[in-house]
Design a protein around this motif. Structure first.
Motif, PDB file in Angstrom:
ATOM      1  N   GLN A   1       2.532  11.450   8.077  1.00  0.00           N
ATOM      2  CA  GLN A   1       1.409  10.561   7.825  1.00  0.00           C
ATOM      3  C   GLN A   1       1.171  10.425   6.321  1.00  0.00           C
ATOM      4  O   GLN A   1       0.888   9.327   5.834  1.00  0.00           O
ATOM      5  N   ILE A   2       1.281  11.517   5.595  1.00  0.00           N
ATOM      6  CA  ILE A   2       1.126  11.474   4.133  1.00  0.00           C
ATOM      7  C   ILE A   2       2.233  10.597   3.534  1.00  0.00           C
ATOM      8  O   ILE A   2       1.966   9.766   2.656  1.00  0.00           O
ATOM      9  N   ILE A   3       3.471  10.782   4.012  1.00  0.00           N
ATOM     10  CA  ILE A   3       4.594   9.991   3.494  1.00  0.00           C
ATOM     11  C   ILE A   3       4.349   8.508   3.772  1.00  0.00           C
ATOM     12  O   ILE A   3       4.520   7.659   2.888  1.00  0.00           O
ATOM     13  N   LEU A   4       3.919   8.177   4.987  1.00  0.00           N
ATOM     14  CA  LEU A   4       3.677   6.773   5.347  1.00  0.00           C
ATOM     15  C   LEU A   4       2.512   6.197   4.531  1.00  0.00           C
ATOM     16  O   LEU A   4       2.572   5.052   4.087  1.00  0.00           O
ATOM     17  N   PHE A   5       1.490   6.987   4.326  1.00  0.00           N
ATOM     18  CA  PHE A   5       0.355   6.516   3.534  1.00  0.00           C
ATOM     19  C   PHE A   5       0.784   6.287   2.086  1.00  0.00           C
ATOM     20  O   PHE A   5       0.413   5.280   1.482  1.00  0.00           O
ATOM     21  N   ALA A   6       1.580   7.192   1.541  1.00  0.00           N
ATOM     22  CA  ALA A   6       2.085   7.026   0.174  1.00  0.00           C
ATOM     23  C   ALA A   6       2.969   5.780   0.094  1.00  0.00           C
ATOM     24  O   ALA A   6       2.889   5.018  -0.881  1.00  0.00           O
TER      25      ALA A   6
ATOM     26  N   LEU B   1       2.728   3.140   1.959  1.00  0.00           N
ATOM     27  CA  LEU B   1       1.826   1.997   2.036  1.00  0.00           C
ATOM     28  C   LEU B   1       1.170   1.740   0.683  1.00  0.00           C
ATOM     29  O   LEU B   1       1.089   0.590   0.241  1.00  0.00           O
ATOM     30  N   LEU B   2       0.700   2.786   0.025  1.00  0.00           N
ATOM     31  CA  LEU B   2       0.099   2.622  -1.292  1.00  0.00           C
ATOM     32  C   LEU B   2       1.113   2.077  -2.293  1.00  0.00           C
ATOM     33  O   LEU B   2       0.791   1.212  -3.115  1.00  0.00           O
ATOM     34  N   TRP B   3       2.344   2.556  -2.212  1.00  0.00           N
ATOM     35  CA  TRP B   3       3.383   2.081  -3.123  1.00  0.00           C
ATOM     36  C   TRP B   3       3.659   0.601  -2.887  1.00  0.00           C
ATOM     37  O   TRP B   3       3.773  -0.176  -3.832  1.00  0.00           O
ATOM     38  N   LEU B   4       3.738   0.206  -1.600  1.00  0.00           N
ATOM     39  CA  LEU B   4       3.983  -1.198  -1.281  1.00  0.00           C
ATOM     40  C   LEU B   4       2.837  -2.070  -1.783  1.00  0.00           C
ATOM     41  O   LEU B   4       3.070  -3.157  -2.322  1.00  0.00           O
ATOM     42  N   LEU B   5       1.621  -1.602  -1.588  1.00  0.00           N
ATOM     43  CA  LEU B   5       0.481  -2.357  -2.097  1.00  0.00           C
ATOM     44  C   LEU B   5       0.541  -2.468  -3.619  1.00  0.00           C
ATOM     45  O   LEU B   5       0.283  -3.541  -4.175  1.00  0.00           O
ATOM     46  N   HIS B   6       0.885  -1.369  -4.272  1.00  0.00           N
ATOM     47  CA  HIS B   6       0.996  -1.390  -5.721  1.00  0.00           C
ATOM     48  C   HIS B   6       2.100  -2.341  -6.155  1.00  0.00           C
ATOM     49  O   HIS B   6       1.930  -3.108  -7.100  1.00  0.00           O
ATOM     50  N   LYS B   7       3.211  -2.298  -5.474  1.00  0.00           N
ATOM     51  CA  LYS B   7       4.383  -3.090  -5.848  1.00  0.00           C
ATOM     52  C   LYS B   7       4.161  -4.573  -5.605  1.00  0.00           C
ATOM     53  O   LYS B   7       4.504  -5.402  -6.436  1.00  0.00           O
ATOM     54  N   PHE B   8       3.589  -4.926  -4.447  1.00  0.00           N
ATOM     55  CA  PHE B   8       3.544  -6.329  -4.074  1.00  0.00           C
ATOM     56  C   PHE B   8       2.154  -6.956  -4.105  1.00  0.00           C
ATOM     57  O   PHE B   8       2.039  -8.179  -4.140  1.00  0.00           O
ATOM     58  N   ALA B   9       1.103  -6.174  -4.064  1.00  0.00           N
ATOM     59  CA  ALA B   9      -0.226  -6.777  -3.988  1.00  0.00           C
ATOM     60  C   ALA B   9      -1.000  -6.654  -5.298  1.00  0.00           C
ATOM     61  O   ALA B   9      -1.603  -7.629  -5.751  1.00  0.00           O
ATOM     62  N   TRP B  10      -1.011  -5.488  -5.903  1.00  0.00           N
ATOM     63  CA  TRP B  10      -1.842  -5.270  -7.090  1.00  0.00           C
ATOM     64  C   TRP B  10      -1.384  -6.133  -8.269  1.00  0.00           C
ATOM     65  O   TRP B  10      -2.209  -6.688  -8.988  1.00  0.00           O
ATOM     66  N   LYS B  11      -0.090  -6.231  -8.504  1.00  0.00           N
ATOM     67  CA  LYS B  11       0.400  -6.993  -9.658  1.00  0.00           C
ATOM     68  C   LYS B  11      -0.003  -8.467  -9.573  1.00  0.00           C
ATOM     69  O   LYS B  11      -0.515  -9.011 -10.559  1.00  0.00           O
TER      70      LYS B  11
ATOM     71  N   LYS C   1      -8.221  -2.832   0.009  1.00  0.00           N
ATOM     72  CA  LYS C   1      -8.607  -1.515   0.510  1.00  0.00           C
ATOM     73  C   LYS C   1      -8.808  -1.533   2.020  1.00  0.00           C
ATOM     74  O   LYS C   1      -8.366  -0.625   2.719  1.00  0.00           O
ATOM     75  N   SER C   2      -9.490  -2.559   2.520  1.00  0.00           N
ATOM     76  CA  SER C   2      -9.728  -2.615   3.966  1.00  0.00           C
ATOM     77  C   SER C   2      -8.424  -2.808   4.727  1.00  0.00           C
ATOM     78  O   SER C   2      -8.232  -2.236   5.802  1.00  0.00           O
ATOM     79  N   GLN C   3      -7.513  -3.571   4.157  1.00  0.00           N
ATOM     80  CA  GLN C   3      -6.211  -3.747   4.805  1.00  0.00           C
ATOM     81  C   GLN C   3      -5.452  -2.424   4.824  1.00  0.00           C
ATOM     82  O   GLN C   3      -4.834  -2.076   5.836  1.00  0.00           O
ATOM     83  N   ALA C   4      -5.480  -1.693   3.738  1.00  0.00           N
ATOM     84  CA  ALA C   4      -4.814  -0.393   3.691  1.00  0.00           C
ATOM     85  C   ALA C   4      -5.448   0.572   4.692  1.00  0.00           C
ATOM     86  O   ALA C   4      -4.741   1.322   5.380  1.00  0.00           O
ATOM     87  N   GLN C   5      -6.766   0.536   4.806  1.00  0.00           N
ATOM     88  CA  GLN C   5      -7.465   1.401   5.764  1.00  0.00           C
ATOM     89  C   GLN C   5      -7.059   1.048   7.183  1.00  0.00           C
ATOM     90  O   GLN C   5      -6.790   1.926   8.001  1.00  0.00           O
ATOM     91  N   ALA C   6      -7.009  -0.260   7.480  1.00  0.00           N
ATOM     92  CA  ALA C   6      -6.634  -0.701   8.826  1.00  0.00           C
ATOM     93  C   ALA C   6      -5.199  -0.284   9.151  1.00  0.00           C
ATOM     94  O   ALA C   6      -4.914   0.178  10.263  1.00  0.00           O
ATOM     95  N   GLU C   7      -4.295  -0.439   8.194  1.00  0.00           N
ATOM     96  CA  GLU C   7      -2.906  -0.038   8.424  1.00  0.00           C
ATOM     97  C   GLU C   7      -2.810   1.476   8.640  1.00  0.00           C
ATOM     98  O   GLU C   7      -2.071   1.933   9.504  1.00  0.00           O
ATOM     99  N   GLY C   8      -3.560   2.231   7.865  1.00  0.00           N
ATOM    100  CA  GLY C   8      -3.570   3.682   8.043  1.00  0.00           C
ATOM    101  C   GLY C   8      -4.074   4.074   9.425  1.00  0.00           C
ATOM    102  O   GLY C   8      -3.493   4.943  10.083  1.00  0.00           O
TER     103      GLY C   8
END
Length: 166
Positions: free
Chosen positions: A16-21, A23-33, A97-104
């Motif tokens: 779960q930690i690996i999947l959450f990390a 997910l955060l990486w994907l968000l950082h890579k494709f959404a935050w920029k 954030k809400s999308q990340a929470q929902a995916e988690g």
């Protein structure tokens, strides 16, 4: 809470930690920029609008009351643009954030369903093994009891004695 502590699975927690990390990486890579790029472009537009408003302010100092009114409108527009930019940025961050929470939560629910299925399969397997062992034990006991004619007669007498007539 005690149930969660007793059923804690380090392997599941690790994944779960690996999947959450991930997910955060994907968000950082494709959404935050793209979000930050859009916000920066908007800020640059606002800065240029601010610079233009300041120039207009210097020019308008020598003009009548109508020019003063135009300057106030430019300030109000600038504030509206800044507020709009802040609102857009806050909304984008909240949505991410809400999308990340929902995916988690979705990943956790899937993992819990998988665990429940595996648990039921293990219980069914244990029940089958217990039934098989019980039959084998009963078979061995009966063979031992019935291997000798004296034992057979003694068993029949005992069973007949146990029967209660009504």
């Amino acid at each position: 809470m005690e149930k969660l502590v007793n059923e804690f699975s380090a392997g599941l927690f690790f994944w779960q930690i690996i999947l959450f990390a991930l997910l955060l990486w994907l968000l950082h890579k494709f959404a935050w920029k793209p979000i930050l790029k859009a916000v920066e472009q908007r800020e640059e537009g606002i800065r240029s609008a601010l610079a233009a408003a300041e120039e207009a302010k210097k020019e308008m100092q020598n003009v009548t009351a109508d020019s003063e009114k135009l300057l106030q409108e430019a300030r109000a527009e600038r504030e509206a643009m800044l507020k709009e930019a802040r609102d857009i940025k806050d909304k984008m961050v909240a949505d991410a954030k809400s999308q990340a929470q929902a995916e988690g939560e979705k990943i956790i629910a899937q993992a819990q369903q998988s665990i429940e299925g595996e648990k039921k399969a293990a219980i069914a397997d244990i029940k089958a093994q217990v039934a098989e062992l019980s039959v084998e034990i009963a078979e061995k006991v009966l063979r031992e009891q019935l291997s000798n004619k004296d034992k057979q007669l003694k068993l029949v007498d005992q069973l007949v004695g146990d029967i209660k007539l009504r």
